[in-house]
Design a protein around this motif. Structure first.
Motif, short mmCIF file in Angstrom:
data_model
loop_
_atom_site.label_atom_id
_atom_site.label_comp_id
_atom_site.label_asym_id
_atom_site.label_seq_id
_atom_site.Cartn_x
_atom_site.Cartn_y
_atom_site.Cartn_z
N CYS A 34 7.54 -14.36 12.89
CA CYS A 34 7.36 -13.22 13.69
C CYS A 34 7.44 -13.58 15.10
O CYS A 34 7.03 -14.62 15.43
N SER A 43 14.73 -11.23 9.37
CA SER A 43 14.61 -11.29 8.12
C SER A 43 15.57 -12.47 7.45
O SER A 43 16.60 -12.77 7.78
N ILE A 61 9.36 -8.31 -3.66
CA ILE A 61 8.01 -8.28 -3.28
C ILE A 61 7.55 -9.59 -2.79
O ILE A 61 7.83 -10.37 -3.41
N TYR A 63 4.60 -11.70 -0.65
CA TYR A 63 3.11 -11.89 0.03
C TYR A 63 3.15 -12.97 0.85
O TYR A 63 3.89 -14.01 0.86
N HIS A 64 2.38 -13.07 2.10
CA HIS A 64 2.35 -13.98 2.63
C HIS A 64 0.67 -14.07 3.05
O HIS A 64 -0.20 -13.27 2.99
N ASN A 79 -0.64 -8.19 3.26
CA ASN A 79 0.49 -7.71 4.04
C ASN A 79 1.99 -8.23 3.28
O ASN A 79 2.75 -8.77 3.76
N PRO A 80 1.81 -7.27 2.13
CA PRO A 80 3.23 -7.47 1.43
C PRO A 80 4.45 -6.90 1.85
O PRO A 80 4.26 -5.79 2.65
N LEU A 81 5.53 -7.59 1.79
CA LEU A 81 6.69 -6.97 2.15
C LEU A 81 7.28 -6.32 0.96
O LEU A 81 7.46 -7.09 -0.11
N ILE A 82 7.78 -5.01 0.80
CA ILE A 82 8.22 -4.69 -0.50
C ILE A 82 9.54 -3.77 -0.17
O ILE A 82 9.57 -3.15 0.48
N ILE A 83 10.41 -4.27 -1.02
CA ILE A 83 11.85 -3.60 -0.80
C ILE A 83 12.38 -3.18 -2.05
O ILE A 83 12.82 -3.90 -2.93
#
Length: 87
Positions: A34, A43, A61, A63-64, A79-83
């Motif tokens: 980021c 991305s 999905i 997670y970081h 702070n999951p990134l979910i697509i």
């Protein structure tokens, strides 16, 4: 990076999710970090192969660990990134 596959028959196919920019169990390249951490906020490119027959959609999905925490030491996955519903 790893992938989990669940099929109606219960068998696991050799579905592969990968990125040419990320090594398995490796660190995120600087350009993909980021902007707060000096990266470009881009991305990572993803690619997949051997999608099981009959699959209609995929979801990713991720997670970081927040800045300052360490995997295996801190219980801080957030702070999951979910697509969802990738055709």
């Amino acid at each position: 990076m790893s992938a989990l596959v669940s099929t109606a028959s219960g068998t696991q196919d050799s579905f592969v999710l990968s990125s040419p920019e990320i090594e398995n169990e490796g660190m995120l390249p600087s350009a993909l970090k980021c902007t707060r951490d000096g990266g470009d906020g881009v991305s990572p490119p993803l690619q997949w192969s051997n999608v099981p027959a009959g699959t209609e959609r995929l979801s990713v999905i991720m997670y970081h660990y927040p800045w300052g925490t360490v995997a295996g030491r801190d219980d801080a996955q957030k702070n999951p990134l979910i697509i969802p519903q990738i055709p």
